[in-house]
Scaffold this motif. Sequence first.
Motif, short mmCIF file in Angstrom:
data_model
loop_
_atom_site.label_atom_id
_atom_site.label_comp_id
_atom_site.label_asym_id
_atom_site.label_seq_id
_atom_site.Cartn_x
_atom_site.Cartn_y
_atom_site.Cartn_z
N THR A 40 0.84 -1.19 0.00
CA THR A 40 0.00 0.00 0.00
C THR A 40 0.87 1.24 0.00
O THR A 40 2.08 1.18 0.25
CB THR A 40 -0.92 0.06 1.24
N ALA A 41 0.23 2.38 -0.25
CA ALA A 41 0.94 3.66 -0.20
C ALA A 41 1.56 3.92 1.16
O ALA A 41 2.55 4.65 1.28
CB ALA A 41 -0.03 4.79 -0.55
N ALA A 42 0.99 3.29 2.21
CA ALA A 42 1.43 3.55 3.58
C ALA A 42 2.89 3.21 3.81
O ALA A 42 3.52 3.75 4.72
CB ALA A 42 0.56 2.78 4.57
N LEU A 43 3.47 2.33 2.99
CA LEU A 43 4.86 1.97 3.20
C LEU A 43 5.81 3.15 2.99
O LEU A 43 6.94 3.14 3.48
CB LEU A 43 5.26 0.81 2.29
N TRP A 44 5.35 4.18 2.29
CA TRP A 44 6.20 5.34 2.03
C TRP A 44 6.14 6.38 3.14
O TRP A 44 6.80 7.43 3.05
CB TRP A 44 5.81 5.99 0.70
N THR A 45 5.38 6.12 4.21
CA THR A 45 5.15 7.14 5.24
C THR A 45 6.45 7.72 5.79
O THR A 45 6.63 8.94 5.82
CB THR A 45 4.31 6.56 6.40
#
Length: 454
Positions: A40-45
Amino acid sequence: MRLQRRALLAFASGLLLTACASTPGTAPPPIVFVHGNGDTAALWTTTLWRYESNGWPRERLHAVDFPLPQARDDDTKPQDGRSSATEQREFLAAEVQRVLQATGASQVVLIGNSRGGNAIRNYIQNGGGDKTVSHALLGGTPNHGVWANPGFRPNNEFNGAGAFLTGLNAPKGPNADEVTPGLRWMTTRSDSNDKFAQPDGVWIGAKGTPTHVTAEGPALKGAHNVVLPGRDHREVSYHPQAFAAAYEFITGQAPALTTVTPEASVLLDGKVSGIGAGGPTNLPLAGAQVAVYAVDAATGARRGAALVDKAVGADGRWGPLSTDSATPLEFVISAPGYATTHIYRAPFARSSAIVHLRAERLAEADKSAASVVTLTRPRGYLGLPRDSISFDGLSPAPGIPPGVAGVSSSKLKLQVGPGRPVVAEYRSGELAERIVGIAWPARDNHVVTIELHP
Protein backbone atom coordinates in the motif's frame (compact mmCIF):
# COMPACT_ATOMS: atom_id res chain seq x y z
CA MET A 1 19.93 25.58 21.43
CA ARG A 2 17.50 22.99 20.09
CA LEU A 3 15.41 25.69 18.41
CA GLN A 4 18.55 27.26 16.94
CA ARG A 5 19.67 23.89 15.57
CA ARG A 6 16.27 23.26 13.98
CA ALA A 7 16.31 26.74 12.44
CA LEU A 8 19.78 26.13 10.97
CA LEU A 9 18.73 22.74 9.60
CA ALA A 10 15.61 24.25 8.06
CA PHE A 11 17.72 27.02 6.48
CA ALA A 12 20.20 24.46 5.10
CA SER A 13 17.37 22.34 3.75
CA GLY A 14 15.87 25.37 2.07
CA LEU A 15 19.19 26.06 0.32
CA LEU A 16 19.34 22.47 -0.91
CA LEU A 17 15.81 22.63 -2.25
CA THR A 18 16.50 25.91 -4.01
CA ALA A 19 19.56 24.30 -5.59
CA CYS A 20 17.52 21.34 -6.85
CA ALA A 21 14.75 23.45 -8.39
CA SER A 22 15.01 24.08 -12.12
CA THR A 23 14.81 27.84 -11.56
CA PRO A 24 16.22 29.54 -8.45
CA GLY A 25 13.48 30.30 -5.96
CA THR A 26 10.97 27.87 -7.44
CA ALA A 27 9.47 24.91 -5.61
CA PRO A 28 11.16 21.49 -5.78
CA PRO A 29 9.68 18.95 -8.18
CA PRO A 30 6.69 16.89 -7.08
CA ILE A 31 7.57 13.29 -6.24
CA VAL A 32 5.22 10.38 -6.87
CA PHE A 33 6.00 7.23 -4.86
CA VAL A 34 4.92 3.85 -6.24
CA HIS A 35 4.59 0.82 -3.94
CA GLY A 36 5.23 -2.82 -4.72
CA ASN A 37 3.30 -6.05 -5.17
CA GLY A 38 0.55 -6.53 -2.58
CA ASP A 39 1.59 -3.39 -0.70
CA THR A 40 0.00 0.00 0.00
CA ALA A 41 0.94 3.66 -0.20
CA ALA A 42 1.43 3.55 3.58
CA LEU A 43 4.86 1.97 3.20
CA TRP A 44 6.20 5.34 2.03
CA THR A 45 5.15 7.14 5.24
CA THR A 46 8.58 7.40 6.85
CA THR A 47 10.19 8.27 3.51
CA LEU A 48 7.76 11.16 3.08
CA TRP A 49 8.58 12.27 6.62
CA ARG A 50 12.30 12.33 5.78
CA TYR A 51 11.67 14.54 2.75
CA GLU A 52 9.47 16.82 4.87
CA SER A 53 12.16 16.97 7.57
CA ASN A 54 14.52 18.27 4.89
CA GLY A 55 12.10 21.01 3.87
CA TRP A 56 10.26 19.34 0.97
CA PRO A 57 6.68 20.69 0.86
CA ARG A 58 4.14 18.08 1.92
CA GLU A 59 1.82 19.00 -0.95
CA ARG A 60 4.56 17.97 -3.42
CA LEU A 61 4.87 14.43 -2.05
CA HIS A 62 2.28 11.94 -3.32
CA ALA A 63 2.07 8.16 -2.76
CA VAL A 64 0.07 6.05 -5.21
CA ASP A 65 -2.30 3.42 -3.79
CA PHE A 66 -3.10 0.81 -6.45
CA PRO A 67 -6.64 -0.61 -5.94
CA LEU A 68 -5.56 -4.17 -6.77
CA PRO A 69 -1.86 -4.34 -5.90
CA GLN A 70 -1.29 -8.05 -6.53
CA ALA A 71 0.06 -9.16 -9.94
CA ARG A 72 -1.73 -11.79 -12.00
CA ASP A 73 -0.25 -15.26 -12.22
CA ASP A 74 -0.51 -14.90 -16.02
CA ASP A 75 -0.41 -11.27 -17.09
CA THR A 76 -2.32 -12.02 -20.29
CA LYS A 77 -5.37 -13.50 -18.53
CA PRO A 78 -7.89 -11.78 -16.24
CA GLN A 79 -7.69 -12.93 -12.63
CA ASP A 80 -10.21 -11.96 -9.98
CA GLY A 81 -8.84 -9.42 -7.53
CA ARG A 82 -5.52 -8.94 -9.33
CA SER A 83 -4.11 -6.42 -11.79
CA SER A 84 -2.22 -6.58 -15.07
CA ALA A 85 0.91 -4.62 -15.92
CA THR A 86 -1.17 -2.50 -18.30
CA GLU A 87 -3.73 -1.67 -15.60
CA GLN A 88 -0.92 -0.60 -13.25
CA ARG A 89 0.60 1.57 -15.98
CA GLU A 90 -2.73 3.29 -16.75
CA PHE A 91 -3.48 3.92 -13.08
CA LEU A 92 -0.04 5.44 -12.58
CA ALA A 93 -0.43 7.62 -15.68
CA ALA A 94 -3.71 9.02 -14.34
CA GLU A 95 -2.13 9.71 -10.94
CA VAL A 96 0.80 11.55 -12.53
CA GLN A 97 -1.60 13.75 -14.50
CA ARG A 98 -3.53 14.51 -11.34
CA VAL A 99 -0.33 15.53 -9.53
CA LEU A 100 0.82 17.70 -12.44
CA GLN A 101 -2.55 19.45 -12.52
CA ALA A 102 -2.59 19.98 -8.75
CA THR A 103 0.97 21.34 -8.55
CA GLY A 104 1.26 23.17 -11.85
CA ALA A 105 4.54 21.38 -12.51
CA SER A 106 5.51 20.15 -15.98
CA GLN A 107 7.30 17.00 -14.75
CA VAL A 108 7.43 14.71 -11.73
CA VAL A 109 10.00 12.49 -10.08
CA LEU A 110 8.93 8.84 -9.84
CA ILE A 111 10.27 6.60 -7.06
CA GLY A 112 9.18 2.95 -6.96
CA ASN A 113 9.80 -0.21 -4.99
CA SER A 114 9.76 -3.68 -6.55
CA ARG A 115 6.70 -4.06 -8.83
CA GLY A 116 6.19 -0.31 -8.59
CA GLY A 117 9.31 0.01 -10.72
CA ASN A 118 7.68 -2.16 -13.40
CA ALA A 119 4.78 0.28 -13.56
CA ILE A 120 7.18 3.23 -13.76
CA ARG A 121 9.23 1.72 -16.60
CA ASN A 122 6.08 0.67 -18.48
CA TYR A 123 4.56 4.16 -18.14
CA ILE A 124 7.75 5.90 -19.28
CA GLN A 125 8.37 3.56 -22.23
CA ASN A 126 4.81 2.85 -23.35
CA GLY A 127 2.51 5.43 -21.74
CA GLY A 128 4.00 8.85 -22.51
CA GLY A 129 5.93 9.17 -19.27
CA ASP A 130 9.11 10.08 -21.12
CA LYS A 131 7.59 13.57 -21.43
CA THR A 132 6.22 13.95 -17.89
CA VAL A 133 9.05 12.41 -15.81
CA SER A 134 12.43 14.01 -15.06
CA HIS A 135 13.89 11.29 -12.78
CA ALA A 136 12.99 7.62 -12.31
CA LEU A 137 14.31 5.80 -9.23
CA LEU A 138 13.76 2.06 -8.86
CA GLY A 139 14.44 0.22 -5.59
CA GLY A 140 14.69 -3.58 -5.70
CA THR A 141 12.74 -3.72 -8.96
CA PRO A 142 13.25 -7.17 -10.58
CA ASN A 143 14.26 -5.56 -13.87
CA HIS A 144 15.64 -8.85 -15.19
CA GLY A 145 13.06 -10.95 -13.42
CA VAL A 146 12.65 -12.85 -10.19
CA TRP A 147 13.36 -15.79 -12.48
CA ALA A 148 14.28 -15.89 -16.17
CA ASN A 149 12.95 -19.16 -17.55
CA PRO A 150 10.65 -19.28 -20.60
CA GLY A 151 9.28 -22.65 -19.46
CA PHE A 152 8.17 -21.57 -15.96
CA ARG A 153 5.11 -19.29 -15.77
CA PRO A 154 6.12 -17.71 -19.08
CA ASN A 155 3.56 -14.89 -19.08
CA ASN A 156 4.12 -13.78 -15.51
CA GLU A 157 5.14 -10.14 -15.09
CA PHE A 158 8.20 -11.19 -13.05
CA ASN A 159 9.65 -13.62 -15.62
CA GLY A 160 12.80 -12.05 -17.03
CA ALA A 161 12.48 -14.22 -20.13
CA GLY A 162 8.85 -13.19 -20.70
CA ALA A 163 7.49 -10.68 -23.19
CA PHE A 164 6.87 -7.92 -20.64
CA LEU A 165 10.42 -7.60 -19.26
CA THR A 166 12.23 -8.43 -22.49
CA GLY A 167 10.21 -5.64 -24.09
CA LEU A 168 11.18 -3.15 -21.40
CA ASN A 169 14.84 -4.24 -21.57
CA ALA A 170 15.12 -4.03 -25.38
CA PRO A 171 18.17 -1.90 -26.40
CA LYS A 172 17.48 1.82 -26.81
CA GLY A 173 19.44 4.79 -28.07
CA PRO A 174 23.01 4.97 -29.41
CA ASN A 175 24.45 3.04 -26.44
CA ALA A 176 21.88 0.23 -26.59
CA ASP A 177 20.71 1.12 -23.07
CA GLU A 178 17.94 -0.70 -21.25
CA VAL A 179 16.40 2.55 -19.99
CA THR A 180 14.27 4.98 -21.97
CA PRO A 181 16.38 8.01 -22.98
CA GLY A 182 15.51 11.62 -22.14
CA LEU A 183 15.42 11.42 -18.34
CA ARG A 184 17.67 10.41 -15.46
CA TRP A 185 17.54 6.87 -14.05
CA MET A 186 18.78 5.34 -10.81
CA THR A 187 18.46 1.83 -9.38
CA THR A 188 19.20 0.73 -5.83
CA ARG A 189 19.82 -2.92 -5.01
CA SER A 190 21.27 -5.16 -2.34
CA ASP A 191 24.63 -6.90 -2.62
CA SER A 192 23.19 -10.34 -1.77
CA ASN A 193 20.28 -9.90 0.66
CA ASP A 194 17.33 -9.38 -1.73
CA LYS A 195 15.09 -12.45 -1.59
CA PHE A 196 13.90 -11.79 -5.15
CA ALA A 197 17.37 -11.51 -6.65
CA GLN A 198 18.73 -14.94 -5.76
CA PRO A 199 20.26 -17.65 -7.98
CA ASP A 200 18.16 -20.38 -6.30
CA GLY A 201 14.37 -20.51 -6.48
CA VAL A 202 13.79 -21.11 -2.76
CA TRP A 203 11.84 -17.85 -2.32
CA ILE A 204 9.49 -18.60 -5.22
CA GLY A 205 8.68 -22.10 -4.00
CA ALA A 206 11.21 -23.83 -6.28
CA LYS A 207 14.10 -24.68 -3.98
CA GLY A 208 17.03 -26.19 -5.83
CA THR A 209 15.94 -24.79 -9.20
CA PRO A 210 18.17 -22.14 -10.79
CA THR A 211 16.43 -18.80 -11.38
CA HIS A 212 19.05 -17.53 -13.87
CA VAL A 213 18.94 -14.27 -11.90
CA THR A 214 21.69 -12.81 -9.73
CA ALA A 215 21.98 -10.02 -7.18
CA GLU A 216 22.69 -7.68 -10.11
CA GLY A 217 19.22 -8.31 -11.55
CA PRO A 218 17.74 -4.94 -10.48
CA ALA A 219 20.55 -2.96 -12.20
CA LEU A 220 19.94 -1.46 -15.65
CA LYS A 221 22.31 -0.49 -18.41
CA GLY A 222 22.18 3.29 -18.78
CA ALA A 223 21.10 3.95 -15.17
CA HIS A 224 23.07 5.13 -12.16
CA ASN A 225 23.22 1.80 -10.30
CA VAL A 226 23.73 1.93 -6.52
CA VAL A 227 24.46 -1.01 -4.20
CA LEU A 228 23.29 -0.79 -0.56
CA PRO A 229 25.17 -3.62 1.19
CA GLY A 230 23.13 -5.79 3.54
CA ARG A 231 19.82 -4.11 2.80
CA ASP A 232 16.87 -6.32 1.85
CA HIS A 233 14.26 -6.22 -0.92
CA ARG A 234 12.19 -3.48 0.70
CA GLU A 235 14.94 -1.63 2.53
CA VAL A 236 16.60 -0.66 -0.76
CA SER A 237 13.63 1.71 -1.08
CA TYR A 238 12.47 2.46 2.48
CA HIS A 239 15.66 2.48 4.58
CA PRO A 240 17.28 5.83 5.55
CA GLN A 241 20.26 4.88 3.35
CA ALA A 242 17.93 4.49 0.37
CA PHE A 243 16.38 7.88 1.13
CA ALA A 244 19.82 9.52 1.29
CA ALA A 245 20.83 8.01 -2.07
CA ALA A 246 17.57 9.10 -3.71
CA TYR A 247 17.66 12.62 -2.27
CA GLU A 248 21.21 13.17 -3.48
CA PHE A 249 20.37 11.81 -6.95
CA ILE A 250 17.45 14.24 -7.26
CA THR A 251 19.02 17.33 -5.71
CA GLY A 252 22.74 16.83 -6.29
CA GLN A 253 23.47 17.16 -2.58
CA ALA A 254 23.19 14.94 0.48
CA PRO A 255 20.19 15.56 2.77
CA ALA A 256 20.73 17.61 5.91
CA LEU A 257 18.92 14.87 7.87
CA THR A 258 18.19 11.17 7.40
CA THR A 259 16.20 11.10 10.65
CA VAL A 260 12.63 12.35 11.09
CA THR A 261 11.94 15.65 12.84
CA PRO A 262 8.86 15.17 15.09
CA GLU A 263 5.87 17.50 14.98
CA ALA A 264 4.26 18.57 18.24
CA SER A 265 0.75 18.21 16.82
CA VAL A 266 -0.03 15.28 14.55
CA LEU A 267 -3.05 14.79 12.27
CA LEU A 268 -3.70 11.25 11.03
CA ASP A 269 -6.06 9.73 8.49
CA GLY A 270 -6.12 6.76 6.14
CA LYS A 271 -8.17 4.09 4.45
CA VAL A 272 -9.45 0.70 5.60
CA SER A 273 -9.19 -2.20 3.15
CA GLY A 274 -9.46 -5.96 3.27
CA ILE A 275 -8.68 -9.20 1.46
CA GLY A 276 -10.25 -10.19 -1.84
CA ALA A 277 -10.35 -13.34 -3.95
CA GLY A 278 -6.87 -12.63 -5.31
CA GLY A 279 -5.27 -11.60 -2.04
CA PRO A 280 -4.88 -8.25 -0.28
CA THR A 281 -6.56 -5.25 -1.87
CA ASN A 282 -6.50 -1.50 -1.37
CA LEU A 283 -10.21 -1.14 -2.12
CA PRO A 284 -12.21 0.69 0.57
CA LEU A 285 -13.87 -1.62 3.09
CA ALA A 286 -17.06 0.40 3.40
CA GLY A 287 -19.04 -0.14 6.60
CA ALA A 288 -16.08 -1.25 8.68
CA GLN A 289 -16.00 0.12 12.21
CA VAL A 290 -12.72 1.68 13.35
CA ALA A 291 -11.81 2.68 16.89
CA VAL A 292 -8.47 4.21 17.88
CA TYR A 293 -7.13 4.30 21.43
CA ALA A 294 -4.15 5.91 23.10
CA VAL A 295 -2.21 3.20 24.93
CA ASP A 296 0.40 3.06 27.63
CA ALA A 297 3.86 2.58 26.14
CA ALA A 298 4.97 0.25 28.95
CA THR A 299 1.90 -2.00 29.22
CA GLY A 300 -0.18 -1.61 26.04
CA ALA A 301 -3.25 -0.83 28.17
CA ARG A 302 -5.76 1.68 26.86
CA ARG A 303 -5.66 5.19 28.27
CA GLY A 304 -9.26 6.34 28.34
CA ALA A 305 -12.06 6.28 25.81
CA ALA A 306 -11.61 5.90 22.06
CA LEU A 307 -10.08 8.90 20.28
CA VAL A 308 -11.93 7.84 17.14
CA ASP A 309 -14.93 5.51 16.89
CA LYS A 310 -16.35 5.61 13.39
CA ALA A 311 -18.20 3.56 10.78
CA VAL A 312 -16.32 4.27 7.56
CA GLY A 313 -18.14 5.32 4.42
CA ALA A 314 -17.74 4.45 0.76
CA ASP A 315 -14.29 6.04 0.62
CA GLY A 316 -13.01 3.84 3.44
CA ARG A 317 -11.52 6.79 5.35
CA TRP A 318 -11.35 6.22 9.11
CA GLY A 319 -10.09 9.64 10.36
CA PRO A 320 -9.18 12.31 10.99
CA LEU A 321 -7.43 11.93 14.35
CA SER A 322 -5.60 14.72 16.17
CA THR A 323 -2.86 13.42 18.44
CA ASP A 324 0.80 14.07 19.28
CA SER A 325 4.15 12.51 18.43
CA ALA A 326 4.59 10.86 21.84
CA THR A 327 1.48 8.68 22.13
CA PRO A 328 1.42 5.02 20.96
CA LEU A 329 -1.88 3.89 19.47
CA GLU A 330 -4.12 0.85 19.12
CA PHE A 331 -6.27 0.65 15.97
CA VAL A 332 -9.28 -1.71 16.11
CA ILE A 333 -11.10 -2.77 12.93
CA SER A 334 -14.40 -4.65 12.95
CA ALA A 335 -16.14 -5.73 9.74
CA PRO A 336 -18.45 -8.59 8.65
CA GLY A 337 -16.44 -11.58 7.47
CA TYR A 338 -13.29 -10.48 9.30
CA ALA A 339 -11.81 -10.95 12.73
CA THR A 340 -11.72 -8.01 15.08
CA THR A 341 -8.27 -6.76 14.16
CA HIS A 342 -6.10 -4.98 16.73
CA ILE A 343 -3.05 -3.11 15.37
CA TYR A 344 -0.54 -1.64 17.83
CA ARG A 345 1.74 1.14 16.61
CA ALA A 346 4.50 3.26 18.10
CA PRO A 347 3.87 7.04 18.21
CA PHE A 348 3.57 8.75 14.82
CA ALA A 349 6.37 11.31 14.53
CA ARG A 350 4.54 13.45 11.99
CA SER A 351 1.16 13.87 10.33
CA SER A 352 0.07 11.44 7.63
CA ALA A 353 -2.99 10.91 5.43
CA ILE A 354 -1.87 7.42 4.38
CA VAL A 355 -2.26 5.50 7.64
CA HIS A 356 -3.89 2.66 5.75
CA LEU A 357 -5.28 -0.32 7.67
CA ARG A 358 -6.19 -3.83 6.56
CA ALA A 359 -8.72 -6.02 8.30
CA GLU A 360 -7.54 -9.61 8.81
CA ARG A 361 -9.14 -13.02 9.17
CA LEU A 362 -8.38 -15.64 11.80
CA ALA A 363 -6.86 -18.64 10.02
CA GLU A 364 -8.53 -21.99 10.59
CA ALA A 365 -5.27 -23.42 11.94
CA ASP A 366 -5.08 -20.65 14.56
CA LYS A 367 -8.56 -21.02 16.05
CA SER A 368 -7.40 -23.45 18.73
CA ALA A 369 -5.00 -20.89 20.22
CA ALA A 370 -5.94 -18.76 23.21
CA SER A 371 -4.55 -15.71 21.43
CA VAL A 372 -2.83 -15.06 18.09
CA VAL A 373 -0.31 -12.21 17.96
CA THR A 374 1.76 -11.34 14.89
CA LEU A 375 4.83 -9.14 14.75
CA THR A 376 5.21 -7.55 11.33
CA ARG A 377 7.65 -5.16 9.65
CA PRO A 378 6.05 -3.76 6.47
CA ARG A 379 9.04 -1.62 5.35
CA GLY A 380 11.62 -4.37 5.52
CA TYR A 381 12.24 -8.02 6.13
CA LEU A 382 13.57 -9.63 9.28
CA GLY A 383 17.06 -11.03 8.94
CA LEU A 384 19.32 -13.08 11.18
CA PRO A 385 21.94 -12.40 12.41
CA ARG A 386 21.65 -8.88 10.95
CA ASP A 387 18.73 -7.90 13.20
CA SER A 388 18.05 -8.30 16.90
CA ILE A 389 14.42 -9.36 17.34
CA SER A 390 12.66 -10.29 20.58
CA PHE A 391 8.98 -11.25 20.64
CA ASP A 392 7.25 -12.01 23.95
CA GLY A 393 10.67 -12.80 25.41
CA LEU A 394 11.66 -15.14 22.58
CA SER A 395 14.89 -14.14 20.87
CA PRO A 396 15.13 -14.60 18.02
CA ALA A 397 11.43 -14.40 17.29
CA PRO A 398 9.94 -17.65 15.95
CA GLY A 399 9.71 -18.39 12.24
CA ILE A 400 12.64 -16.23 11.12
CA PRO A 401 15.30 -18.31 9.35
CA PRO A 402 18.94 -17.26 9.30
CA GLY A 403 20.55 -15.99 6.11
CA VAL A 404 18.77 -13.95 3.45
CA ALA A 405 16.14 -11.63 4.97
CA GLY A 406 13.05 -13.21 3.51
CA VAL A 407 10.16 -13.01 5.99
CA SER A 408 8.54 -9.86 7.32
CA SER A 409 6.51 -11.33 10.18
CA SER A 410 6.58 -13.67 13.17
CA LYS A 411 3.45 -15.28 14.63
CA LEU A 412 2.78 -16.43 18.19
CA LYS A 413 -0.07 -18.82 18.94
CA LEU A 414 -0.38 -18.37 22.68
CA GLN A 415 -2.11 -21.06 24.73
CA VAL A 416 -2.44 -19.02 27.90
CA GLY A 417 -2.81 -15.43 28.92
CA PRO A 418 -5.29 -13.44 26.82
CA GLY A 419 -5.31 -9.94 28.24
CA ARG A 420 -1.64 -9.85 29.11
CA PRO A 421 1.02 -7.57 27.55
CA VAL A 422 3.14 -8.88 24.66
CA VAL A 423 6.40 -7.04 24.00
CA ALA A 424 8.08 -6.77 20.60
CA GLU A 425 11.58 -5.33 20.30
CA TYR A 426 13.57 -4.74 17.11
CA ARG A 427 17.02 -3.32 16.48
CA SER A 428 19.10 -3.17 13.31
CA GLY A 429 21.90 -0.65 13.12
CA GLU A 430 20.50 2.80 13.84
CA LEU A 431 16.89 1.56 13.59
CA ALA A 432 15.18 0.48 16.80
CA GLU A 433 11.62 0.17 18.09
CA ARG A 434 9.83 -1.32 21.10
CA ILE A 435 6.06 -1.83 21.08
CA VAL A 436 3.77 -3.43 23.65
CA GLY A 437 0.41 -4.89 22.61
CA ILE A 438 -2.29 -6.86 24.38
CA ALA A 439 -3.15 -10.51 23.66
CA TRP A 440 -6.86 -10.59 22.75
CA PRO A 441 -8.83 -13.88 22.83
CA ALA A 442 -8.93 -15.89 19.60
CA ARG A 443 -12.08 -17.70 20.77
CA ASP A 444 -13.92 -14.40 20.36
CA ASN A 445 -12.49 -13.97 16.83
CA HIS A 446 -9.77 -11.44 17.63
CA VAL A 447 -6.37 -11.18 15.96
CA VAL A 448 -3.51 -8.92 17.06
CA THR A 449 -0.74 -7.28 15.02
CA ILE A 450 2.22 -5.43 16.48
CA GLU A 451 3.46 -3.33 13.58
CA LEU A 452 7.04 -2.09 13.41
CA HIS A 453 7.79 1.08 11.45
CA PRO A 454 11.39 2.15 12.14
